[in-house]
Design an enzyme around this catalytic site. Structure first.
Site: not given
Length: 214
Positions: A9, A152
């Protein structure tokens, strides 16, 4: 064969502050929004069949920046959610190191031995198991296709180690910059790493940025 484009992200304010996010649903920072647009632009001509993301909005929005170029929807998969840091979530790394000096040191030297403290706290093995389950399902479901997965830092590091046959003790030997691009391929059960931590769309080959929180 399946090809997985694995993306981290964009930047959040907590990334900049060195605050542990884990499963807290933080927003992309202004810079993170720009990074999301840049990675989407960089991948717009890639023939991606399916877009899958962690349900946390920092990853989901990053995936949407990519999927919107092809008019496709993003599928949320909870197995891609970031590691649960337990009571460390929301805390600055400097505060954690002061309050939990031994565990914090072990986290950075023997990460495979750490169970995050407090209710819901996970180990890297917990993360590895759920993410590998997801990836094995993608291999079965999307054979012959290209899948973009947005997740992530810890999730990406854990699955990259796992598919390469490395234990979680090697966790810190993998680096994942915000909106970096990794490419993994699996052919007849054999994985290979084609590309890792690519950030050319951000204007540099590698960042040199060391974030204090995940």
């Amino acid at each position: 064969m399946i090809r997985i484009i694995l993306v981290r992200h964009g930047e959040t304010n907590w990334n900049v502050e060195g605050r542990y996010q884990g499963q807290e649903n933080t927003d992309l920072s202004p810079r993170g929004l720009e990074q999301g647009k840049l990675v989407g632009e960089a991948l717009k001509d890639m023939p991606v069949d399916v877009y899958i993301s962690s349900p946390l909005k920092r990853s989901f929005m990053t995936a949407e920046f990519c999927a919107n170029h092809q008019g496709k929807e993003v599928i949320a998969d909870g197995r891609l959610t970031e590691i649960n840091h337990g009571v460390w979530e929301g805390q600055l790394s400097t505060n954690i190191s002061a309050e939990y000096p031994d565990m914090f040191h072990q986290w950075h030297t023997e990460p495979h031995l750490v169970q995050m403290p407090g209710e819901g706290g996970e180990s890297l093995e917990d993360v590895r198991k759920r993410v590998r389950e997801a990836f094995d399902e993608y291999v079965d479901t999307y054979d012959g296709k290209t899948v973009l997965v947005a997740a992530h830092d810890a999730v990406n590091k854990a699955i990259i180690c796992d598919v390469l046959g490395l234990g979680m003790e090697h966790f810190w030997q993998i680096k994942q910059d915000n909106t970096c691009v990794n490419v993994l391929e699996c052919d007849k059960g054999v994985w290979r790493l084609v590309l890792m931590n690519y950030t050319g769309h951000l204007g540099y080959v590698f960042s040199g940025i060391e974030q204090k929180g995940l």
